[in-house]
Design a protein around this motif. Structure first.
Motif, PDB file in Angstrom:
ATOM      1  N   LEU A   4      10.428  29.609 -44.566  1.00  0.00           N
ATOM      2  CA  LEU A   4       9.085  29.465 -45.555  1.00  0.00           C
ATOM      3  C   LEU A   4       8.678  31.089 -45.984  1.00  0.00           C
ATOM      4  N   LYS A   5       8.981  31.972 -45.108  1.00  0.00           N
ATOM      5  CA  LYS A   5       8.769  33.381 -45.412  1.00  0.00           C
ATOM      6  C   LYS A   5       9.692  33.824 -46.697  1.00  0.00           C
ATOM      7  N   LYS A   6      11.004  33.417 -46.465  1.00  0.00           N
ATOM      8  CA  LYS A   6      12.018  33.806 -47.288  1.00  0.00           C
ATOM      9  C   LYS A   6      11.718  33.296 -48.560  1.00  0.00           C
ATOM     10  N   LEU A   7      11.440  31.779 -48.628  1.00  0.00           N
ATOM     11  CA  LEU A   7      11.275  30.946 -49.856  1.00  0.00           C
ATOM     12  C   LEU A   7       9.836  31.773 -50.622  1.00  0.00           C
ATOM     13  N   LEU A   8       8.775  32.396 -49.728  1.00  0.00           N
ATOM     14  CA  LEU A   8       7.642  32.940 -50.438  1.00  0.00           C
ATOM     15  C   LEU A   8       8.125  34.175 -51.154  1.00  0.00           C
ATOM     16  N   THR A   9       9.134  35.012 -50.414  1.00  0.00           N
ATOM     17  CA  THR A   9       9.540  36.309 -50.885  1.00  0.00           C
ATOM     18  C   THR A   9      10.489  36.004 -52.036  1.00  0.00           C
ATOM     19  N   LYS A  10      11.494  34.833 -51.846  1.00  0.00           N
ATOM     20  CA  LYS A  10      11.904  34.762 -53.350  1.00  0.00           C
ATOM     21  C   LYS A  10      11.325  34.142 -54.502  1.00  0.00           C
ATOM     22  N   THR A  11      10.386  33.574 -54.286  1.00  0.00           N
ATOM     23  CA  THR A  11       9.512  33.051 -55.527  1.00  0.00           C
ATOM     24  C   THR A  11       8.553  34.150 -56.114  1.00  0.00           C
ATOM     25  N   ILE A  12       8.020  34.978 -54.930  1.00  0.00           N
ATOM     26  CA  ILE A  12       7.420  36.338 -55.740  1.00  0.00           C
ATOM     27  C   ILE A  12       8.252  37.078 -56.294  1.00  0.00           C
ATOM     28  N   PHE A  13       9.655  37.335 -56.033  1.00  0.00           N
ATOM     29  CA  PHE A  13      10.650  38.008 -56.699  1.00  0.00           C
ATOM     30  C   PHE A  13      10.846  37.639 -57.843  1.00  0.00           C
ATOM     31  N   TRP A  14      11.035  36.227 -58.191  1.00  0.00           N
ATOM     32  CA  TRP A  14      11.406  35.405 -59.402  1.00  0.00           C
ATOM     33  C   TRP A  14       9.950  35.523 -60.384  1.00  0.00           C
ATOM     34  N   LEU A  15       8.944  35.302 -59.660  1.00  0.00           N
ATOM     35  CA  LEU A  15       7.840  35.352 -60.566  1.00  0.00           C
ATOM     36  C   LEU A  15       7.483  36.944 -61.360  1.00  0.00           C
TER      37      LEU A  15
END
Length: 325
Positions: A4-15
């Motif tokens: 979940l942490k990796k997914l959140l980090t990746k989501t923020i990156f792409w946003l």
């Protein structure tokens, strides 16, 4: 938990890559027509779902623009040197691959399409036509932009398509008043993009990138052409006031002196992009200003914030006029 942490980090990156900072202007445009539709017994749920779809369509368009620019312009050696904020830096520095970018675009478009599917069942078949037009604009924008025609699609997307689209899904109707209101507001939104292009005049010229500003031959011509967008809005706001007898719309005219200030400041930038000028007393908010002051980006962002803030004031005053008128 790590997943979940990796997914959140990746989501923020792409946003961030999709330029999330540009989303508030979309939300403000949506707010104007959302409030207007509510006064005509529109559906709150449909309006909120529409905002989600519009937001992901907007962000995906930004990424599609990066995808095309990187594939085409990265072949030009001047491209790397000309970008003010190092456009597509996340690709150049291998933080992501072109395949990653393509997959993210597909995901964002899928989310936008899913919201469209929900609205299809809630509001009616016209949603299909609106979605097709929106998808065509997202896919065609990079090509139009590189040929100096990007403003046309921006005006269509953020004007009639968004306003009539949101109004339709909320009320199941279209409206002439909404069409006029859409053109009135979109001219201010388009001015934000146009001012950015005007200040990038030299860099775009070096890379042979064709924008409307470049097509107008000189910076002076490009600057004066910008006034057409604002004048169109002010004429239409007078027409809307006459049409509705809602005189609160006239409060938007207080932005005229601000536009005059902006025109003067952009004229100074045209002559000397490095000249430091005093911030007008009305020009707030200034995001991350403490870190920008004293850098070579200060003159650029001062004027970018001026253009954005003028548009923000205009949208908020229009919204207030609709609520209390």
């Amino acid at each position: 938990m790590n997943y979940l942490k990796k997914l959140l980090t990746k989501t923020i990156f792409w946003l961030n890559c999709a330029r999330l900072y540009s989303l508030p202007m979309t939300i403000l445009s949506w707010l104007v027509i959302f409030v207007f539709a509510l006064k005509h017994n529109g559906s709150i749920i449909a309006g909120i779902i529409a905002l989600i779809g519009i937001s992901f369509a907007h962000l995906s368009t930004n990424l599609i623009d990066d995808y095309v620019d990187y594939k085409v312009l990265s072949k030009d050696e001047n491209f790397v040197k000309a970008g003010r904020d190092c456009k597509c830096e996340y690709l150049r520095t291998n933080q992501a691959t072109v395949n990653d970018l393509r997959n993210t675009i597909i995901i964002m478009l899928a989310i936008a399409a899913f919201t469209g599917l929900i609205l299809l069942f809630l509001s009616g078949p016209a949603v299909i036509l609106l979605a097709i037009i929106g998808l065509m604009i997202a896919l065609l924008y990079p090509t139009f932009s590189m040929n100096g025609l990007g403003e046309i699609l921006v005006i269509i997307a953020y004007g009639p398509l968004m306003f009539e689209g949101v109004y339709y899904v909320m009320t199941k109707n279209f409206s002439w008043e909404v069409l006029v209101l859409s053109i009135t507001c979109v001219m201010f939104v388009n001015s934000v993009l146009y001012a950015h292009m005007l200040m990038d005049f030299d860099g775009d010229k070096k890379t042979n990138k064709k924008t409307l500003c470049i097509m107008l031959k000189t910076k002076t011509n490009a600057l004066n052409f910008m006034l057409i967008f604002y004048i169109t809005s002010y004429i239409l706001i007078l027409y809307i006031t006459y049409l509705t007898k809602n005189y609160l719309y006239l409060t938007t005219l207080i932005t005229i002196p601000m536009v005059a200030d902006l025109h003067k400041y952009l004229g100074i930038y045209n002559k000397n992009p490095n000249e430091i000028t005093k911030n007008p007393i009305w020009n707030y908010p200034l995001d991350n200003w403490k870190n920008i002051v004293g850098t070579y980006n200060e003159p650029f962002y001062l004027r970018f914030y001026m253009t954005r803030n003028i548009s923000t004031y205009f949208m908020l005053l229009t919204t207030i006029a609709i609520i209390f008128g």
